[in-house]
Design a protein around this motif. Structure first.
Motif, PDB file in Angstrom:
ATOM      1  N   TYR A 237      40.307  46.749  28.775  1.00 38.86           N
ATOM      2  CA  TYR A 237      39.563  46.720  29.958  1.00 38.86           C
ATOM      3  C   TYR A 237      39.841  45.448  30.703  1.00 38.86           C
ATOM      4  CZ  TYR A 237      36.926  50.890  28.761  1.00 38.86           C
ATOM      5  OH  TYR A 237      36.567  52.281  28.517  1.00 38.86           O
ATOM      6  N   GLU A 238      40.329  45.363  31.663  1.00 39.75           N
ATOM      7  CA  GLU A 238      40.802  44.282  32.677  1.00 39.75           C
ATOM      8  C   GLU A 238      39.905  43.951  33.625  1.00 39.75           C
ATOM      9  OE1 GLU A 238      42.070  41.373  35.359  1.00 39.75           O
ATOM     10  OE2 GLU A 238      42.240  43.399  35.828  1.00 39.75           O
ATOM     11  N   ASN A 239      39.080  42.858  33.645  1.00 41.94           N
ATOM     12  CA  ASN A 239      38.125  42.695  34.834  1.00 41.94           C
ATOM     13  C   ASN A 239      38.060  41.225  35.195  1.00 41.94           C
ATOM     14  OD1 ASN A 239      36.318  45.062  34.003  1.00 41.94           O
ATOM     15  ND2 ASN A 239      36.458  44.069  32.076  1.00 41.94           N
ATOM     16  N   VAL A 240      39.368  40.515  35.388  1.00 42.94           N
ATOM     17  CA  VAL A 240      39.656  39.419  35.904  1.00 42.94           C
ATOM     18  C   VAL A 240      40.134  39.498  37.182  1.00 42.94           C
ATOM     19  CG1 VAL A 240      40.807  37.279  35.576  1.00 42.94           C
ATOM     20  CG2 VAL A 240      40.168  38.496  33.347  1.00 42.94           C
ATOM     21  N   ILE A 259      45.097  51.005  29.119  1.00 43.64           N
ATOM     22  CA  ILE A 259      44.747  50.168  29.780  1.00 43.64           C
ATOM     23  C   ILE A 259      43.662  50.582  31.294  1.00 43.64           C
ATOM     24  CG2 ILE A 259      45.457  48.089  31.183  1.00 43.64           C
ATOM     25  CD1 ILE A 259      47.898  48.325  29.665  1.00 43.64           C
ATOM     26  N   VAL A 260      42.652  49.816  31.231  1.00 38.08           N
ATOM     27  CA  VAL A 260      42.015  50.108  32.471  1.00 38.08           C
ATOM     28  C   VAL A 260      41.823  48.928  33.288  1.00 38.08           C
ATOM     29  CG1 VAL A 260      39.735  50.812  33.322  1.00 38.08           C
ATOM     30  CG2 VAL A 260      40.403  51.900  31.075  1.00 38.08           C
ATOM     31  N   MET A 261      42.529  49.058  34.610  1.00 41.22           N
ATOM     32  CA  MET A 261      42.432  48.090  35.334  1.00 41.22           C
ATOM     33  C   MET A 261      41.261  48.154  36.296  1.00 41.22           C
ATOM     34  SD  MET A 261      45.163  46.041  34.501  1.00 41.22           S
ATOM     35  CE  MET A 261      45.320  45.250  36.023  1.00 41.22           C
ATOM     36  N   GLY A 262      40.273  47.024  36.122  1.00 44.40           N
ATOM     37  CA  GLY A 262      39.088  46.905  37.093  1.00 44.40           C
ATOM     38  C   GLY A 262      39.111  45.840  38.061  1.00 44.40           C
ATOM     39  N   GLY A 263      39.761  44.912  37.489  1.00 40.00           N
ATOM     40  CA  GLY A 263      39.993  43.590  38.281  1.00 40.00           C
ATOM     41  C   GLY A 263      40.567  43.950  39.678  1.00 40.00           C
ATOM     42  N   TYR A 264      40.008  43.027  40.798  1.00 36.92           N
ATOM     43  CA  TYR A 264      40.601  43.519  41.700  1.00 36.92           C
ATOM     44  C   TYR A 264      41.422  42.284  42.496  1.00 36.92           C
ATOM     45  CZ  TYR A 264      39.481  46.014  46.498  1.00 36.92           C
ATOM     46  OH  TYR A 264      39.484  46.690  47.374  1.00 36.92           O
ATOM     47  N   CYS A 265      42.623  42.732  42.223  1.00 34.74           N
ATOM     48  CA  CYS A 265      43.755  41.481  42.293  1.00 34.74           C
ATOM     49  C   CYS A 265      44.482  42.136  43.880  1.00 34.74           C
ATOM     50  CB  CYS A 265      44.973  41.780  41.471  1.00 34.74           C
ATOM     51  SG  CYS A 265      46.368  40.659  41.528  1.00 34.74           S
ATOM     52  N   MET A 266      44.593  41.124  44.503  1.00 35.89           N
ATOM     53  CA  MET A 266      45.089  41.127  45.705  1.00 35.89           C
ATOM     54  C   MET A 266      46.294  40.714  46.236  1.00 35.89           C
ATOM     55  SD  MET A 266      41.346  40.266  47.978  1.00 35.89           S
ATOM     56  CE  MET A 266      39.829  41.112  47.489  1.00 35.89           C
ATOM     57  N   GLU A 267      47.047  40.187  45.115  1.00 35.10           N
ATOM     58  CA  GLU A 267      48.392  39.845  45.379  1.00 35.10           C
ATOM     59  C   GLU A 267      49.344  40.846  44.678  1.00 35.10           C
ATOM     60  OE1 GLU A 267      49.105  35.486  44.523  1.00 35.10           O
ATOM     61  OE2 GLU A 267      47.040  35.514  43.735  1.00 35.10           O
TER      62      GLU A 267
END
Length: 344
Positions: A237-240, A259-267
């Motif tokens: 779980y990615e939360n970065v 893989i669960v992508m939870g982090g809010y990457c804006m790039e």
């Protein structure tokens, strides 16, 4: 009404016209509202967030960065009235929270990121009555304000479809990562591995239900873990939300990993599809909470299954918002400061 607001990347305080509810809208007086990192993003990258929403579709496309908006989407408040023709689903005087979405009258807005739907850093809000969740009498205001951030973590946890033989790894132990840990614990998943650079957050991860919490600079979270009998993680779980995280996870994940992508990457992110295909990885992008997650979060806090009291930092009025927001990214910052807009 009095409110703290964001305009052109600055936090100010001032007075706004009281919002007037339309059909399907409840007028609510805010009691408490958590302060989320997404609000802080708007202080240095607000126009970029708006531009990305306009380019790819997103909830912030209708915002004008030059105009003030009242943030705050982790709230609890008291129902004061409804717009004409509303169903009036919750009695006036009762406390409520909600998924922070407004759909009444054909609109689609995010509470706290809208010029028309002010958030919980102001004295009054407009909420969609179909989204209202009546808050248990046993929950004090500040704990009730934690329902929404916890619900996001619970949504992410279930998106991974954890199985009894999984060893989940939670990367990043801010509010969302801590909520993921709590959600995994409720689902009976484990052993749960947490990873964060900051010792205070690792301690909180253990309190929320992680079996071990490691500093990834000292221990490879993807290698054999001595404390788990050399078992390896397989559900990540990615939360970065930082650029490069997905590529690094793909490179380190095991065969058949999830893989669960939870982090809010804006790039823009890059990864080697070659690596993901060869490992037969499954990548799930998690979103925001749904009503079922809000309901579970409230019940779990109320009955003691999840204790979020350790998340709470200082309680401030609207004049303290700017200073608290400036400090919220530091390693010693609380998981959540709470705003009471009835206080100056």
């Amino acid at each position: 009404m009095k409110a703290a607001y964001i305009q052109n990347g600055k936090v100010e305080t001032g007075t706004f016209d009281d919002p007037v509810p339309s059909k399907g809208q409840a007028l609510v007086r805010t009691h408490s509202c958590g302060m989320c990192a997404s609000e802080a993003h708007f202080l240095h990258a607000g126009q970029n967030v708006i531009d990305l929403s306009r380019q790819f579709g997103g909830p912030y496309a209708q915002l004008n960065f030059d105009r003030p908006f009242v943030p705050g989407h982790e709230y609890v408040g008291e129902v004061l009235d409804y717009g004409p023709g509303s169903e009036r689903r919750v009695k006036v005087g009762r406390r409520v929270t909600s998924v922070p979405i407004m759909r009444a009258e054909g609109s689609h807005k995010v509470i706290g990121f809208s010029h028309e739907c002010p958030g919980g850093f102001g004295e009054l809000m407009l909420l969609d009555e179909t989204m209202l969740l009546e808050v248990s009498d046993s929950l004090e205001d500040d704990l009730a304000a934690m329902i929404e951030p916890l619900a996001v973590g619970l949504e992410h946890a279930r998106r991974g479809n954890p199985r009894p033989d999984d060893v989940p790894l939670v990367l990043g132990c801010g509010a969302i990562g801590l909520g993921v840990i709590a959600g995994l614990k409720l689902l009976g998943a484990g052993p749960i591995v947490a990873a964060d650079f900051h010792p205070g957050r690792r301690e909180l991860a253990i309190r929320m239900g992680a079996d071990i919490a490691i500093d990834p600079r000292e221990t490879d979270p993807y290698g054999p873990l001595p404390d788990l009998g050399a078992r390896r993680v397989n559900l990540i779980y990615e939360n970065v939300g930082q650029k490069g995280m997905l590529g690094r996870i793909v490179a380190a994940a095991p065969f058949d990993g999830r893989i669960v992508m939870g982090g809010y990457c804006m790039e823009e992110e890059a990864m080697f599809v070659f690596a993901a295909q060869n490992k037969r990885l499954n990548i799930q992008f998690a979103g925001g909470e749904e009503p079922q997650d809000m309901d579970l979060a409230m019940r779990a806090i109320a009955d003691g299954r999840i204790d979020v009291r350790s998340w709470l930092g200082e309680r401030i009025g609207i004049s303290g918002v700017a200073d608290a927001m400036a400090k919220m990214s530091g390693p010693e910052a609380p998981v959540r400061s709470v705003v009471d807009p009835r206080l100056l």
